[in-house]
Design an enzyme around this catalytic site. Structure first.
Site, PDB file in Angstrom:
ATOM      1  N   TYR A 225       0.845  -1.198   0.000  1.00 51.13           N
ATOM      2  CA  TYR A 225       0.000   0.000   0.000  1.00 51.13           C
ATOM      3  C   TYR A 225       0.878   1.246   0.000  1.00 51.13           C
ATOM      4  O   TYR A 225       2.025   1.223   0.458  1.00 51.13           O
ATOM      5  CB  TYR A 225      -0.967  -0.018   1.189  1.00 51.13           C
ATOM      6  N   CYS A 226       0.276   2.349  -0.507  1.00 51.96           N
ATOM      7  CA  CYS A 226       1.093   3.533  -0.787  1.00 51.96           C
ATOM      8  C   CYS A 226       1.373   4.392   0.448  1.00 51.96           C
ATOM      9  O   CYS A 226       1.972   5.443   0.339  1.00 51.96           O
ATOM     10  CB  CYS A 226       0.384   4.383  -1.837  1.00 51.96           C
ATOM     11  N   LEU A 227       0.929   3.934   1.608  1.00 49.87           N
ATOM     12  CA  LEU A 227       1.045   4.767   2.803  1.00 49.87           C
ATOM     13  C   LEU A 227       2.450   4.718   3.392  1.00 49.87           C
ATOM     14  O   LEU A 227       3.110   3.679   3.327  1.00 49.87           O
ATOM     15  CB  LEU A 227       0.066   4.248   3.881  1.00 49.87           C
TER      16      LEU A 227
ATOM     17  N   HIS B 228      -6.148  -0.475  -4.036  1.00 47.90           N
ATOM     18  CA  HIS B 228      -5.224  -0.511  -5.189  1.00 47.90           C
ATOM     19  C   HIS B 228      -5.604  -1.644  -6.165  1.00 47.90           C
ATOM     20  O   HIS B 228      -4.794  -2.026  -7.010  1.00 47.90           O
ATOM     21  CB  HIS B 228      -3.762  -0.737  -4.788  1.00 47.90           C
TER      22      HIS B 228
END
Ligand SMILES: Cc1ncc(COP(=O)(O)O)c(C=O)c1O
Length: 473
Positions: A409-411, A451
């Protein structure tokens, strides 16, 4: 306890079941399974599940109690476990329309199923009524919905009432669930008793946390209600005391204690960090003072599973002056439990592939795995078991290396584990990382498809190391 060298790694060695040891020894099979099923893959086994059922049964039999175990399916979505519970002659606790419908379609009869769903819409109640599933009623609106359905269809339904609001040491145990005991008594004696289609069968509760004295108090107060009902001519066939039995994940108490000690020292700046950016895992640092304890599952404990149940049953309730098992036996009540996590102890692992190694701006090694944080997550502030690193490299000439596992995930916070991990060798692309003992809640409860990532595949491993597909989810 002896002080630990300043930057020493604190291991948290997991307990590993023999089926997992056997599988891990076959590196090629593991690699092939990930290749075929993609990363991550959940590999599970029904062997420990059956052993865990047998352990609970031994305790019930020791006290000669009528009993039934309802596996709480919410802890793992694979229908294979629900079918294994039914095949062992036990039942399944269902928490949604799909969970219930799948069990029915798998041929599990309605009388081996209960419905405890926190939200029960009309189609769900209708399905339960039609299939003669015991419905655990939580509130008056639910009761009214059921009342309308049985009156309209002129069909009977078996109900159990969820109760709450037990007291211990003069204080009420707070809960959002169930009827207070006096309201339950009124509802059963004034409405259910006279109802043409509702058949009262028993009482149910499920408590948060792992306090033995709370369970004992709740059982004793339920028994008082059962006695009051008996005096009003209403018999209670069963008392269902819910789930919430501890699992012990870790091999060594010393490591667990050392981890807590070192985490506190790290957060106070007295040793290098052992969690990413010195995450206090739920403790709070105010003006140089540390408050609270880490909000983590008690991964090491000495009261797991059947031991926990035995402790409850052998405890004496002060108001009756008798052990709980005697109170239940004397009334000839079937004692029911709804374990989820504890039946799945040792029943699964999550395997993911290494895709990158890099350093962050502070020089920490980050190892990127082809998975995301929701695929191995629980409500605990961190998963405190050492993962297992499978590599084809020789470990002899290499130095161990510390680093963090990150996911897809992009976090910024996408750390699979907040805890710093020690790898025996510098991980290579294609190496595998195994998260042990993840079948209970960790693999499914929080999984998401943000996503557009695919959900992980689930497979089962037989005693002779055959990898088989599971029966739908
Ligand atoms: C009503 C009910 N029964 C059983 C369980 C299973 O609990 P555990 O997995 O801790 O045994 C839960 C868990 O939340 C629950 O809410």
């Amino acid at each position: 306890m002896k002080p630990i060298a300043k930057d020493k790694y604190i291991p948290l060695k997991p307990i590993i079941h023999p089926w997992i040891e056997k599988l891990l020894a076959d590196k090629d099979l593991l690699a092939d399974t990930v290749k075929q099923q993609c990363s991550p893959v959940n590999i599970q086994s029904v062997t420990p599940f059956a052993e865990n059922i047998a352990e609970y049964k031994r305790v019930f039999e020791q006290y000669e109690l009528k009993h039934k175990i309802f596996f709480a399916r919410k802890a793992n979505k694979c229908l294979t476990f629900a079918k294994a519970a039914a095949a062992a002659g036990e039942g399944v606790d269902t928490a949604s329309h799909k969970e219930l419908q799948q069990c029915l379609e798998a041929g599990i009869p309605g009388d081996q199923l209960i419905l405890t769903a926190a939200i029960k819409n009309i189609p769900l109640i209708e399905l339960a009524v039609e299939e003669h599933v015991t419905i655990i009623i939580d509130n008056m609106d639910e009761y009214d919905s059921l009342d309308s359905i049985v009156l309209a269809n002129e069909t009977t339904a078996k109900i159990s009432l969820r109760i709450g609001g037990f007291t211990l040491d003069g204080k009420t145990l707070p809960t959002r669930f169930g009827f207070p005991l006096d309201e339950a008594y009124k509802l059963i004696t004034e409405q259910i008793k006279k109802h043409p289609f509702l058949r009262f069968s028993g009482l149910h509760f499920h408590l948060n946390g792992y306090a033995i004295d709370q369970r004992v108090a709740a059982i004793a107060q339920s028994i008082k209600l059962i006695d009051d009902l008996a005096a009003a001519g209403i018999s209670c066939e069963h008392l269902d005391i819910g789930g919430g039995y501890l699992v012990n994940y870790l091999a060594h108490k010393k490591e667990w204690e050392a981890f807590h000690q070192e985490l506190k020292q790290a957060v106070l700046g007295q040793r290098p960090a052992i969690t990413y950016q010195n995450d206090p895992l739920g403790m709070v640092l105010i003006d140089g003072k540390l408050h609270g304890e880490p909000t983590v599952y008690p991964y090491y404990n000495e009261l797991p599973k059947a031991v926990f149940l035995e402790k409850i049953l052998s405890s004496e309730d002060v108001s009756y002056g008798q052990p709980i098992h005697e109170l239940i036996k004397a009334r000839n009540i079937e004692l029911r439990i709804e374990p989820g996590r504890s039946l799945l102890d040792q029943a699964g692992i999550t395997v993911a592939r290494v895709v990158f190694r890099k350093n962050d701006t502070e020089g920490n090694l980050l190892v990127g795995l082809e998975m995301n944080r929701t695929q191995m997550k629980s409500s605990s502030a961190d998963f405190l078991l050492d993962p297992i690193h499978i590599t084809h490299q020789s470990t002899e000439l290499q130095e161990p290396v510390d680093g963090y596992l990150v996911g897809g995930y992009c976090l910024e916070q996408e750390f699979l584990l907040k805890r710093k991990i020690q790898f025996a060798t510098y991980p290579k692309i294609g190496d595998l990382i195994i998260f042990p003992n993840t079948a209970g809640y960790m693999m499914h409860f929080f999984e998401s498809q943000a996503h557009q990532f695919a959900l992980a595949n689930n497979v089962f491993c037989t005693a002779d190391l055959q990898i088989t597909k599971h029966d739908g989810d």
